[in-house]
Design a protein around this motif. Structure first.
Motif, PDB file in Angstrom:
ATOM      1  N   ASP A   2      32.345  42.197  39.687  1.00 35.35           N
ATOM      2  CA  ASP A   2      32.455  40.671  39.851  1.00 35.35           C
ATOM      3  C   ASP A   2      32.240  40.088  40.988  1.00 35.35           C
ATOM      4  O   ASP A   2      32.686  40.954  42.098  1.00 35.35           O
ATOM      5  N   SER A   3      31.579  39.200  41.236  1.00 34.52           N
ATOM      6  CA  SER A   3      31.071  38.729  42.520  1.00 34.52           C
ATOM      7  C   SER A   3      32.218  38.130  43.483  1.00 34.52           C
ATOM      8  O   SER A   3      32.563  38.260  44.719  1.00 34.52           O
ATOM      9  N   THR A   4      33.209  37.754  42.596  1.00 36.48           N
ATOM     10  CA  THR A   4      34.538  37.483  43.415  1.00 36.48           C
ATOM     11  C   THR A   4      35.296  38.656  43.768  1.00 36.48           C
ATOM     12  O   THR A   4      35.768  38.565  44.940  1.00 36.48           O
TER      13      THR A   4
END
Length: 422
Positions: A2-4
């Motif tokens: 996930d980019s987060t």
């Protein structure tokens, strides 16, 4: 991924790297500050002001022995800012506190870079910085001298007192044994009286000397006429001079005044006259002369006696010192007369000089500051009430006789200008 989550991981990694870099920078700065402190020779705040206010010799020294700051009194021992410590004992004392703490040592130092008059000092070194040490030097020479004087005084006094006290004790036993022989009792009693008189003279002079050396030994000084001092001293020893077959004469200037204690000065001059009579052969002359020279009153006592050897002149004014022990025992001398003369003269702001040649005699000269006599003030004051002419004529005659020139000072015939200063 996930980019987060990736963003959070990148942020955490950045924070860790930043914190590491910041920690490295802080550590480097601390190390730099510590290194600068270790290499710094800057004086602590207020140290210069403290040194300037100190009466003792003190200085700040770096590890190489260079003086970076010093008190005014340090110059007496040749310690100056920008110079290195020359005394090896002081350098060794400073090196001993490199690791901290303090060290104390007692040593002798020459003043002003000279080897004359070495002073006994108590030196203390203490570390006040990574590269600075504080050195304090306290002069205790006077304390040592006073302690030595006290020790010598007690030892000498007890020794001198044993002789008359022992003699009185033995004579008392002899009287008890010879109680049935009146002639022997009278003879022993006469000797007891002589020993008692000697003991009284010794204790009296010890008390006089103690009073002269004490700080509160004098009251208020007043104007003293030297004519009266000399006249009283000469008259008081006329019988002694006649018994010894010595001619006692007086001469010199008249009308001299000094500020002081008349009784003390009479005793001092009397001691010089008594000594001169004792050490003079029968048929000789003792002269007492006064000279006024450029604001100084000189009272000289000269004899034609045995003189004083050069080796004895250094110690002649010490307590209980006698150049001729046999003659002193025979005449009952205490060995305190000249010491009283020295201290009495010094307490009056003067000095004593000695001229002597073996076989030719000696001259002792008391030099005292001169003051204007009370007569001078009275002559300058306006006269409000006229006195009868007869009284005025008598006063003029008395003043003329006091100021009239007298025969040449006999003391000056034997005095040399190159007298030794004691």
């Amino acid at each position: 991924m996930d980019s987060t989550l990736l963003a959070l991981l990148a942020l955490g990694l950045g924070v860790a790297i930043g914190a590491g870099i910041a920690a490295m920078i802080v550590a480097a700065m601390r190390a730099r500050t510590a290194a600068e402190q270790q290499a710094s020779t800057d004086l602590p705040d207020g140290l210069t002001d403290v040194l300037a206010a100190m009466d003792d010799a003190a200085c700040a020294v770096d590890p190489s022995g260079l003086v970076t700051a010093a008190s005014t009194a340090a110059a007496r021992f040749g310690i100056e800012v920008g110079a290195t410590l020359e005394n090896p004992e002081l350098r060794q004392l400073v090196r001993a506190v490199r690791e901290g703490g303090s060290e104390t040592a007692t040593m002798r130092l020459a003043r002003g870079g000279r080897q004359l008059d070495p002073r006994l000092v108590a030196a203390r070194a203490k570390r006040i910085g990574p590269r600075l040490n504080l050195l304090i030097i306290r002069d205790i020479t006077e304390q040592e001298r006073l302690e030595q004087m006290r020790t010598d005084f007690v030892a000498n006094t007890s020794h001198e007192l044993k002789t008359p006290v022992g003699a009185v004790s033995l004579l008392a036993e002899a009287i008890e044994s010879a109680a049935d022989d009146p002639a022997q009792v009278r003879a022993f009693a006469t000797r007891i009286q002589a020993e008692a008189a000697r003991l009284g003279q010794l204790t009296g002079r010890i008390m006089s000397l103690s009073r002269l050396q004490s700080s509160d030994g004098f009251g208020t000084f007043g104007a003293v006429a030297i004519d009266e001092v000399v006249a009283t001293s000469v008259e008081g020893h006329a019988v002694q001079a006649a018994s010894a077959g010595v001619e006692l004469s007086r001469g010199g200037d008249r009308g001299a005044w000094v500020r002081g204690d008349a009784q003390i000065l009479i005793e001092a001059v009397g001691n010089l006259i008594a000594n001169a009579i004792v050490y003079s052969p029968r048929g000789s002359r003792v002269g007492v002369g006064v000279r006024i020279d450029d604001g100084v009153v000189e009272i000289s006592v000269s004899d034609q006696g045995i003189g004083i050897e050069e080796a004895d002149r250094e110690r002649i004014f010490e307590r209980f010192y006698r150049a001729d022990e046999a003659r002193s025992r025979r005449t009952g001398g205490t060995g305190l007369g000249l010491s009283i003369v020295k201290h009495a003269t010094q307490r009056h702001g003067g000095e004593v000089r000695l001229w002597s040649r073996p076989g030719r005699g000696s001259t002792f000269t008391m030099r005292l500051p001169q003051i204007a006599g009370p007569d001078a003030d009275e002559d300058m004051a306006p006269r409000k009430n006229k006195k009868p002419k007869k009284d005025k004529k008598k006063r003029q005659e008395r003043k003329a006789s006091r100021l009239a020139p007298s025969p040449a000072n006999p003391a000056e015939t034997t005095r040399a200008d190159t007298g030794e200063l004691v």
